[in-house]
Design a protein around this motif. Structure first.
Motif, PDB file in Angstrom:
ATOM      1  N   ALA A  34    -116.477  37.928 -61.568  1.00 10.19           N
ATOM      2  CA  ALA A  34    -117.414  37.062 -60.842  1.00 10.19           C
ATOM      3  C   ALA A  34    -117.216  35.591 -61.172  1.00 10.19           C
ATOM      4  O   ALA A  34    -117.812  34.725 -60.517  1.00 10.19           O
ATOM      5  CB  ALA A  34    -118.854  37.470 -61.138  1.00 10.19           C
ATOM      6  N   HIS A  35    -116.399  35.288 -62.163  1.00 15.84           N
ATOM      7  CA  HIS A  35    -116.147  33.894 -62.553  1.00 15.84           C
ATOM      8  C   HIS A  35    -117.448  33.121 -62.779  1.00 15.84           C
ATOM      9  O   HIS A  35    -117.555  31.954 -62.398  1.00 15.84           O
ATOM     10  CB  HIS A  35    -115.260  33.192 -61.526  1.00 15.84           C
ATOM     11  CG  HIS A  35    -113.887  33.814 -61.405  1.00 15.84           C
ATOM     12  ND1 HIS A  35    -113.048  33.979 -62.480  1.00 15.84           N
ATOM     13  CD2 HIS A  35    -113.234  34.342 -60.336  1.00 15.84           C
ATOM     14  CE1 HIS A  35    -111.920  34.559 -62.081  1.00 15.84           C
ATOM     15  NE2 HIS A  35    -112.001  34.805 -60.790  1.00 15.84           N
ATOM     16  N   PHE A  36    -118.459  33.812 -63.340  1.00 10.27           N
ATOM     17  CA  PHE A  36    -119.734  33.183 -63.723  1.00 10.27           C
ATOM     18  C   PHE A  36    -120.555  32.713 -62.521  1.00 10.27           C
ATOM     19  O   PHE A  36    -121.289  31.732 -62.583  1.00 10.27           O
ATOM     20  CB  PHE A  36    -119.496  32.054 -64.735  1.00 10.27           C
ATOM     21  CG  PHE A  36    -118.522  32.473 -65.797  1.00 10.27           C
ATOM     22  CD1 PHE A  36    -118.813  33.571 -66.599  1.00 10.27           C
ATOM     23  CD2 PHE A  36    -117.300  31.839 -65.964  1.00 10.27           C
ATOM     24  CE1 PHE A  36    -117.908  34.003 -67.566  1.00 10.27           C
ATOM     25  CE2 PHE A  36    -116.390  32.259 -66.928  1.00 10.27           C
ATOM     26  CZ  PHE A  36    -116.697  33.345 -67.734  1.00 10.27           C
ATOM     27  N   ALA A  37    -120.430  33.458 -61.419  1.00 12.41           N
ATOM     28  CA  ALA A  37    -121.266  33.202 -60.236  1.00 12.41           C
ATOM     29  C   ALA A  37    -122.711  33.602 -60.527  1.00 12.41           C
ATOM     30  O   ALA A  37    -122.995  34.298 -61.515  1.00 12.41           O
ATOM     31  CB  ALA A  37    -120.739  34.012 -59.055  1.00 12.41           C
ATOM     32  N   ALA A  90    -118.421  29.194 -57.909  1.00 13.99           N
ATOM     33  CA  ALA A  90    -117.590  30.373 -58.193  1.00 13.99           C
ATOM     34  C   ALA A  90    -117.453  31.285 -56.982  1.00 13.99           C
ATOM     35  O   ALA A  90    -118.419  31.517 -56.252  1.00 13.99           O
ATOM     36  CB  ALA A  90    -118.193  31.160 -59.355  1.00 13.99           C
ATOM     37  N   VAL A  91    -116.250  31.789 -56.794  1.00 16.38           N
ATOM     38  CA  VAL A  91    -116.019  32.785 -55.745  1.00 16.38           C
ATOM     39  C   VAL A  91    -115.604  34.083 -56.447  1.00 16.38           C
ATOM     40  O   VAL A  91    -114.505  34.170 -56.990  1.00 16.38           O
ATOM     41  CB  VAL A  91    -114.911  32.323 -54.775  1.00 16.38           C
ATOM     42  CG1 VAL A  91    -114.669  33.392 -53.704  1.00 16.38           C
ATOM     43  CG2 VAL A  91    -115.281  30.992 -54.144  1.00 16.38           C
ATOM     44  N   PRO A  92    -116.491  35.086 -56.458  1.00 11.93           N
ATOM     45  CA  PRO A  92    -116.144  36.351 -57.114  1.00 11.93           C
ATOM     46  C   PRO A  92    -114.847  36.918 -56.529  1.00 11.93           C
ATOM     47  O   PRO A  92    -114.609  36.844 -55.319  1.00 11.93           O
ATOM     48  CB  PRO A  92    -117.344  37.251 -56.796  1.00 11.93           C
ATOM     49  CG  PRO A  92    -118.479  36.303 -56.601  1.00 11.93           C
ATOM     50  CD  PRO A  92    -117.874  35.095 -55.946  1.00 11.93           C
ATOM     51  N   GLU A  93    -114.028  37.455 -57.443  1.00  6.82           N
ATOM     52  CA  GLU A  93    -112.672  37.865 -57.059  1.00  6.82           C
ATOM     53  C   GLU A  93    -112.479  39.360 -57.360  1.00  6.82           C
ATOM     54  O   GLU A  93    -112.850  39.830 -58.438  1.00  6.82           O
ATOM     55  CB  GLU A  93    -111.694  37.035 -57.903  1.00  6.82           C
ATOM     56  CG  GLU A  93    -110.244  37.340 -57.709  1.00  6.82           C
ATOM     57  CD  GLU A  93    -109.365  36.661 -58.787  1.00  6.82           C
ATOM     58  OE1 GLU A  93    -108.137  36.733 -58.665  1.00  6.82           O
ATOM     59  OE2 GLU A  93    -109.939  36.088 -59.758  1.00  6.82           O
ATOM     60  N   ILE A  94    -111.890  40.081 -56.422  1.00  6.56           N
ATOM     61  CA  ILE A  94    -111.556  41.496 -56.657  1.00  6.56           C
ATOM     62  C   ILE A  94    -110.220  41.515 -57.391  1.00  6.56           C
ATOM     63  O   ILE A  94    -109.200  41.096 -56.837  1.00  6.56           O
ATOM     64  CB  ILE A  94    -111.421  42.268 -55.329  1.00  6.56           C
ATOM     65  CG1 ILE A  94    -112.694  42.146 -54.491  1.00  6.56           C
ATOM     66  CG2 ILE A  94    -111.078  43.737 -55.595  1.00  6.56           C
ATOM     67  CD1 ILE A  94    -113.918  42.705 -55.127  1.00  6.56           C
TER      68      ILE A  94
END
Lengths: 355, 355
Positions: A83-86, A67-71
């Protein structure tokens, strides 16, 4: 019997494990640093002891290594991250980094995170800010373990609130769950087969319960009863204040980040948690060196104030943790036998060198 | 025997008094509005009951009627105000107004105030923000009444923390001292000559003390012993968390505003208090209507959750206050006999029409 492991060896082991789990080297270092901070501060429940928990979450896919957390939304003073489950440590450290950068640019930064996962000790993140001269808060929701005042159904998480402010010789470092005790304490009493003090938990009928094994089991099973809010049962000793603080933390995490709410989560730790980080620069209010000196002076006044008979010290929050860190850096970290076996099992499974 | 006074009559009386004390009409309305909010919310300790306290502070010059609070430092997201010993309600309302305006312009506003005075209920100010769709915090230090964990000297104030967030049918409104109980509760037990529950106060030797008259006297005299932090004695029920929260409030008020610290103040209420206000616009994180709906849904989940035997309601913070307000707007406000005599004495002294 605890085994003493050097700080360097335990840290290197954790980094090996997380790299092997699939994280890039800098990310493995960040995750290990959060866990090591807990072990150094003698908060054993959140250090090496949690390796098996994270290992299982990664194996089950509850945590997404890729996962790459996204703003997803941003202003000069704020951001919302998905955070897409990071791994919680990665989304949380990135979010606090962003809050710090915004605070340095504008004076204040607030970053909320949703769809994250268990981020370790809440206090790690405000300490990042304090090292750079800022004041900061950190909060998270978790899976449900706390009953409301007058309730017997677990509707609120541990919901910790952490705050850190620079001071000398050590920062003011406050990190507290809004429950009367954490689930970790109940687990410790259950393992030792000792009765708990009255006033920590209530059973399915709402009766104060001292049976740690029963309560540990029922909490993990999501049954009725649970841990009481800070302040205890009812309103006589202000249990409604701990309950209110826990709702405040949920409001600033799950609600504001538009993520899952505690009672919607699976498991006591919570699978898809939300976080809140706020950093501000004391320089917007005055000379930061003077504010820091004033804070240090106040903490010293507390330490120097009149003690209870039989007590030779009054502590300020963070003092015990920093003293433990100095000792453990020198003397190593005691690791419980059960935890050591878990670390070895992880090492064997992943094919990395054991600690 | 309580006397029932209509909301309108009590408010008009307060406005007459504060105008006669020398405040401009809009300022008299603001002070009266803060006190009336306490009486409407059934927080009697902070309403008409406090008129004599304010009257004496004005007479002694501890509060300066002519003071014009001054902004001494400002950024687009923050301000530091020196209140020059103004009535706390006036400096606090002006400071929260400024925080709200900054939050509307930039997303967030933090305003610290020093050299203020007792500002009434902490929760009044975040409610100003919630009425305009914002979330907000309010904190204040006060004169020393709380002992540290393991201490017997009063080093911390009531140090309340208030937070408000818009929701339907009523906002989430949390306003709590960080002590296990307020001094007001000790006073009530002292007046009624009833023993207090164990776990509220400790005496000069550090022993739990149920004698409300003794403790009320010794606290007002600044002697050893005092009120315990939220969580109670020692660390068994997490008294160190209430103690830590109180230090956090002091850090964000007296320290950050560079004003007096609790142990440096005269009197239990504190003469020259500092405040902290933080407002932010939930719109920086998402659709404010959706966030409000989510908050309302969560509060309803809490209310609907499983109750303890013998309890038919679970309350959310603010519910009781807003219900009391609706009732008291309709039926009037009960004023205690002693308070009524005080109000009449003030009226006679100032030559204004009594209530």
């Amino acid at each position: 019997m605890d085994t003493i492991v050097s700080e360097k060896a335990l840290r290197a082991f954790m980094e090996r494990v997380f790299e092997k789990e699939g994280f890039a080297a800098p990310d493995a270092r960040t995750i290990a640093d959060v866990l090591m901070q807990a072990d150094l501060f003698a908060i054993e429940s959140h250090g090496a002891q949690r390796m098996m928990y994270y290992h299982k979450n990664i194996a089950s896919g509850s945590v997404n290594v890729q996962a790459v957390p996204e703003i997803v939304r941003q202003t000069p003073v704020s951001a919302l991250m998905d955070a897409h489950f990071a791994m919680g440590q990665l989304s949380a450290a990135a979010a606090m980094r962003l809050a710090i950068d915004k605070a340095k640019a504008t004076g204040v930064g607030i970053v909320c995170v949703r769809n994250s996962s268990h981020f370790g000790i809440a206090g790690y993140y405000p300490l990042m800010a304090a090292r750079e001269g800022l004041c900061a808060f950190s909060m998270t929701n978790t899976g449900p373990i706390m009953v409301p005042t007058f309730g017997r159904e677990m509707m609120l998480g541990t919901n910790p609130l952490a705050f850190c402010m620079p001071a000398d010789p050590v920062p003011f470092w406050f990190d507290a769950s809004t429950t009367v005790v954490t689930l970790g304490k109940v687990e410790v009493y259950a393992k030792r087969e000792k009765p708990m003090p009255q006033g920590w938990t209530i059973d399915e009928n709402g009766e104060s319960c001292a049976d740690a094994q029963k309560m540990n089991r029922s909490i993990l099973a999501g049954e009725m009863g649970g841990i009481l809010p800070l302040g205890g049962e009812g309103e006589l000793h202000s249990g409604h204040k701990g309950y209110g603080l826990a709702i405040m933390v949920e409001a600033l995490t799950g609600v504001l980040a538009q993520g899952l709410l505690s009672p919607e989560m699976q498991g006591a730790h919570g699978d898809h948690t939300s976080h809140f980080f706020l950093a501000f620069d004391p320089a917007i209010f005055g000379d930061p060196a003077e504010i820091r000196a004033q804070m240090s002076r106040y903490l010293q006044m507390l330490r120097s104030s009149e003690k209870l008979p039989g007590h030779d010290r009054i502590f300020t929050p963070g003092e015990k943790a920093f003293e433990a860190q100095a000792r453990r850096m020198r003397e190593g970290i005691p690791v419980e036998e059960k935890t050591l076996l878990e670390l070895r099992a992880i090492a064997a499974e992943l094919g990395v060198e054991a600690v």
